[in-house]
Design a protein around this motif. Structure first.
Motif, PDB file in Angstrom:
ATOM      1  N   PRO A   1       0.843  -1.204   0.000  1.00 16.59           N
ATOM      2  CA  PRO A   1       0.000   0.000   0.000  1.00 16.59           C
ATOM      3  C   PRO A   1       0.877   1.252   0.000  1.00 16.59           C
ATOM      4  N   PHE A   2       0.470   2.280  -0.732  1.00 18.03           N
ATOM      5  CA  PHE A   2       1.278   3.502  -0.775  1.00 18.03           C
ATOM      6  C   PHE A   2       0.416   4.760  -0.747  1.00 18.03           C
ATOM      7  N   GLY A   3      -0.804   4.651  -0.258  1.00 22.69           N
ATOM      8  CA  GLY A   3      -1.654   5.828  -0.118  1.00 22.69           C
ATOM      9  C   GLY A   3      -1.021   6.866   0.793  1.00 22.69           C
ATOM     10  N   GLY A   4      -1.112   8.126   0.389  1.00 25.24           N
ATOM     11  CA  GLY A   4      -0.532   9.222   1.149  1.00 25.24           C
ATOM     12  C   GLY A   4       0.899   9.536   0.789  1.00 25.24           C
ATOM     13  N   SER A   5       1.530   8.687  -0.042  1.00 22.07           N
ATOM     14  CA  SER A   5       2.921   8.932  -0.450  1.00 22.07           C
ATOM     15  C   SER A   5       2.954   9.817  -1.692  1.00 22.07           C
ATOM     16  N   ASP A   6       4.154  10.237  -2.071  1.00 17.78           N
ATOM     17  CA  ASP A   6       4.289  11.073  -3.264  1.00 17.78           C
ATOM     18  C   ASP A   6       4.127  10.261  -4.546  1.00 17.78           C
ATOM     19  N   HIS A   7       4.021   8.933  -4.446  1.00 15.03           N
ATOM     20  CA  HIS A   7       3.773   8.078  -5.608  1.00 15.03           C
ATOM     21  C   HIS A   7       2.279   7.849  -5.849  1.00 15.03           C
ATOM     22  N   TYR A   8       1.449   8.311  -4.941  1.00 16.28           N
ATOM     23  CA  TYR A   8       0.037   7.939  -4.970  1.00 16.28           C
ATOM     24  C   TYR A   8      -0.792   8.934  -5.780  1.00 16.28           C
ATOM     25  N   GLY A   9      -1.757   8.395  -6.492  1.00 19.94           N
ATOM     26  CA  GLY A   9      -2.739   9.166  -7.230  1.00 19.94           C
ATOM     27  C   GLY A   9      -3.834   8.234  -7.689  1.00 19.94           C
ATOM     28  N   GLU A  10      -4.911   8.784  -8.193  1.00 12.70           N
ATOM     29  CA  GLU A  10      -6.043   7.945  -8.593  1.00 12.70           C
ATOM     30  C   GLU A  10      -5.648   6.941  -9.659  1.00 12.70           C
ATOM     31  N   ARG A  11      -4.874   7.390 -10.650  1.00 10.22           N
ATOM     32  CA  ARG A  11      -4.466   6.473 -11.714  1.00 10.22           C
ATOM     33  C   ARG A  11      -3.508   5.403 -11.176  1.00 10.22           C
ATOM     34  N   ALA A  12      -2.511   5.801 -10.396  1.00  9.20           N
ATOM     35  CA  ALA A  12      -1.551   4.835  -9.856  1.00  9.20           C
ATOM     36  C   ALA A  12      -2.241   3.810  -8.974  1.00  9.20           C
TER      37      ALA A  12
ATOM     38  N   TYR B   1       2.862 -16.661  -4.856  1.00 13.58           N
ATOM     39  CA  TYR B   1       2.904 -15.218  -4.614  1.00 13.58           C
ATOM     40  C   TYR B   1       2.890 -14.930  -3.119  1.00 13.58           C
ATOM     41  N   VAL B   2       3.374 -13.726  -2.798  1.00 14.47           N
ATOM     42  CA  VAL B   2       3.351 -13.199  -1.438  1.00 14.47           C
ATOM     43  C   VAL B   2       2.481 -11.955  -1.460  1.00 14.47           C
ATOM     44  N   ASP B   3       1.520 -11.871  -0.550  1.00 16.18           N
ATOM     45  CA  ASP B   3       0.584 -10.757  -0.555  1.00 16.18           C
ATOM     46  C   ASP B   3       1.035  -9.675   0.426  1.00 16.18           C
ATOM     47  N   PHE B   4       2.014  -8.880  -0.004  1.00  8.39           N
ATOM     48  CA  PHE B   4       2.494  -7.791   0.840  1.00  8.39           C
ATOM     49  C   PHE B   4       1.454  -6.685   1.000  1.00  8.39           C
ATOM     50  N   ASP B   5       0.618  -6.510  -0.010  1.00  5.09           N
ATOM     51  CA  ASP B   5      -0.460  -5.518   0.080  1.00  5.09           C
ATOM     52  C   ASP B   5      -1.334  -5.808   1.298  1.00  5.09           C
ATOM     53  N   LYS B   6      -1.717  -7.049   1.440  1.00  2.00           N
ATOM     54  CA  LYS B   6      -2.565  -7.450   2.570  1.00  2.00           C
ATOM     55  C   LYS B   6      -1.790  -7.415   3.882  1.00  2.00           C
ATOM     56  N   ALA B   7      -0.546  -7.840   3.863  1.00  2.00           N
ATOM     57  CA  ALA B   7       0.235  -7.957   5.100  1.00  2.00           C
ATOM     58  C   ALA B   7       0.540  -6.603   5.732  1.00  2.00           C
ATOM     59  N   LEU B   8       0.678  -5.558   4.919  1.00  2.00           N
ATOM     60  CA  LEU B   8       1.087  -4.253   5.443  1.00  2.00           C
ATOM     61  C   LEU B   8      -0.051  -3.245   5.533  1.00  2.00           C
ATOM     62  N   ALA B   9      -1.218  -3.570   4.993  1.00  2.00           N
ATOM     63  CA  ALA B   9      -2.304  -2.591   4.902  1.00  2.00           C
ATOM     64  C   ALA B   9      -2.840  -2.197   6.278  1.00  2.00           C
TER      65      ALA B   9
ATOM     66  N   PRO C   1      -5.759  -1.603   8.592  1.00  2.00           N
ATOM     67  CA  PRO C   1      -7.148  -2.073   8.584  1.00  2.00           C
ATOM     68  C   PRO C   1      -8.165  -0.939   8.470  1.00  2.00           C
ATOM     69  N   LYS C   2      -7.792   0.249   8.949  1.00  2.00           N
ATOM     70  CA  LYS C   2      -8.706   1.383   8.894  1.00  2.00           C
ATOM     71  C   LYS C   2      -8.704   2.068   7.527  1.00  2.00           C
ATOM     72  N   ASP C   3      -7.655   1.862   6.757  1.00  2.00           N
ATOM     73  CA  ASP C   3      -7.544   2.456   5.427  1.00  2.00           C
ATOM     74  C   ASP C   3      -6.596   1.588   4.612  1.00  2.00           C
ATOM     75  N   PRO C   4      -7.106   0.557   3.926  1.00  2.00           N
ATOM     76  CA  PRO C   4      -6.256  -0.405   3.235  1.00  2.00           C
ATOM     77  C   PRO C   4      -5.387   0.186   2.125  1.00  2.00           C
ATOM     78  N   GLU C   5      -5.655   1.427   1.722  1.00  2.00           N
ATOM     79  CA  GLU C   5      -4.801   2.062   0.719  1.00  2.00           C
ATOM     80  C   GLU C   5      -3.458   2.497   1.313  1.00  2.00           C
ATOM     81  N   ARG C   6      -3.376   2.525   2.636  1.00  3.13           N
ATOM     82  CA  ARG C   6      -2.181   3.011   3.320  1.00  3.13           C
ATOM     83  C   ARG C   6      -1.482   1.897   4.097  1.00  3.13           C
ATOM     84  N   ILE C   7      -0.172   2.097   4.322  1.00  2.00           N
ATOM     85  CA  ILE C   7       0.574   1.203   5.191  1.00  2.00           C
ATOM     86  C   ILE C   7       0.102   1.398   6.627  1.00  2.00           C
ATOM     87  N   ARG C   8      -0.024   0.308   7.366  1.00  9.49           N
ATOM     88  CA  ARG C   8      -0.332   0.370   8.787  1.00  9.49           C
ATOM     89  C   ARG C   8       0.686   1.303   9.481  1.00  9.49           C
TER      90      ARG C   8
END
Length: 420
Positions: free
Chosen positions: A344-355, A375-383, A385-392
């Motif tokens: 997850p990378f919500g809130g970072s300088d890489h984040y945008g609607e298209r990305a 596969y390894v699900d890092f998206d799920k492992a680091l998300a 819970p209150k906002d899955p677009e962001r890292i915990r």
């Protein structure tokens, strides 16, 4: 007498220099019925300004360079691999040594462990421009997770230096010849980059299994946000978890900060498909590769930082096709290839609607297509819970893109060890 000391004494009375000058890679992974294991690695990069001060553009002149790394495999013999991949002229190394590191920080080495390295039986060597090579074997007993100090004597002007920009470990420099110093007092300059050193390999008396794990990716694999000199990258955490589970395997890190799947960059290395053979399939005894890459391809066009401009707008299909090239390259060499969802990378300088949309589509492909062997699900492992677009928050280094030490440990925990 400790087992380590006993092993070193036995090795020292045996043949100390057994492997001749060779090119680095899989073709040089066997010798005398035993096999070399890549116990540590760093991916070479072009000389560049980078994110932090370094010596790559100025190079070296009448210097002794001392670098500290941690191996993830033990053995009674060791060799180093040197890279002049991006050198404009031949690199002359007047001498080299390897030793166990004294303490957890600093340039000192353990007394009695320093070994002079040779190259084809000679103490000096010239690495051709664009070339790479391995040293002969040195009789140095190492345990898994030992810190190793490699010292290079660079008596001539090198010009710009092939290096690995972000080491998250301290390297040291001294003026003049301090090749065989055991103390670190002369090494008054330091940076957090590695220079010319691309690998440390080990081997023992018996043939090793082909079981090396290579982690391939960008700054998240490289360890950005981890504690300097702490060996807290996710590669370190995975190697430690494997050992704790009773299934130790060498784990090496082939990440480059800022690296891209689809495009080359002066700062961030050759694109993934260009460097994949050198940094993965040619490593001695590599068996499995875990691929985590793509957030820069989709995120650089969102950021206003001038690090990679103009950044192309990348679609999910283009990114997936780039990963398919890596899958084919790994399988062609008999490697198992494991994919990873983007973190997850919500809130970072890489984040945008298209990305965000491209990331979601790519992650769905990793999970459902079956094209990777696992596969390894890092998206799920680091998300969060209150906002899955962001890292915990507990896993966030602070930039909302890179994990911290706890986040890298969480990544290692997310791996199904059987998938390796």
């Amino acid at each position: 007498m400790s087992s380590r000391t006993r092993r070193s004494v036995v090795a020292a009375t045996a043949l100390a220099l057994v492997a001749g000058l060779s090119t680095a890679g899989a073709s040089a992974s066997t010798d005398g019925g035993t096999q070399w294991n890549a116990a540590w690695a760093a991916s070479p990069q072009r000389p560049s300004t980078g994110f932090t001060p370094n010596w790559s553009e100025a190079g070296f002149d009448h210097h002794t360079l001392r670098q500290v790394v941690r191996v993830t495999q033990g053995g009674d013999r060791a060799r180093i691999r040197l890279s002049n991949a991006y050198g404009a002229s031949p690199l002359r190394v007047e001498g080299a040594t390897v030793a166990r590191t004294q303490g957890t920080k600093g340039a000192a080495v353990e007394k009695g462990t320093l070994r002079r390295l040779t190259f084809g039986g000679k103490r000096s060597v010239t690495v051709p421009a664009g070339g790479q090579l391995s040293s002969d074997a040195a009789a140095l007993g190492l345990d898994r997770f030992d810190s190793v100090t490699v010292t290079l004597r660079l008596a001539r002007t090198t010009g710009p230096a092939t290096f690995h920009a972000q080491s998250f470990a301290t390297s040291y420099r001294a003026a003049g010849d301090h090749l065989t110093d055991t103390g670190g007092g002369a090494f008054g300059e330091s940076t957090e980059s590695w220079y010319y050193l691309s690998g440390v390999d080990v081997r023992g008396e018996r043939p090793a299994r082909r079981d090396g794990v290579v982690l391939f990716g960008d700054s998240i694999t490289d360890g950005f946000g981890s504690s300097a000199d702490g060996n807290r990258r996710w590669s370190d955490a995975l190697a430690e978890r494997l050992a704790a589970a009773g299934a130790p395997r060498p784990v090496v890190n082939s990440g480059i900060g800022g690296n891209l799947v689809l495009n080359d960059s002066a700062w961030f290395g050759d694109k993934s498909s260009t460097r994949f053979a050198r940094d993965v399939t040619e490593l001695p005894n590599a068996r499995t590769v875990v691929v985590l890459e793509g957030v820069n391809d989709i995120g650089f066009s969102e950021t206003d930082k001038p690090v990679y401009k103009p950044a192309p707008v990348v679609t999910a299909k283009q990114l997936i096709n780039g990963h398919r090239k890596l899958i084919r390259a790994a399988r062609a060499k008999g490697l198992k290839v494991v994919g990873a969802t983007l973190v997850p990378f919500g809130g970072s300088d890489h984040y945008g609607e298209r990305a965000a949309a491209v990331s979601d589509a790519f992650n769905t492909w990793v999970r459902t297509s079956g094209e990777y062997d696992g596969y390894v699900d890092f998206d799920k492992a680091l998300a969060d819970p209150k906002d899955p677009e962001r890292i915990r928050p507990a896993y966030d280094s602070g930039d909302h893109l890179h994990p911290n030490d706890a986040g890298y440990r969480a990544m290692a925990r997310a791996v199904d060890l059987k998938a390796l």
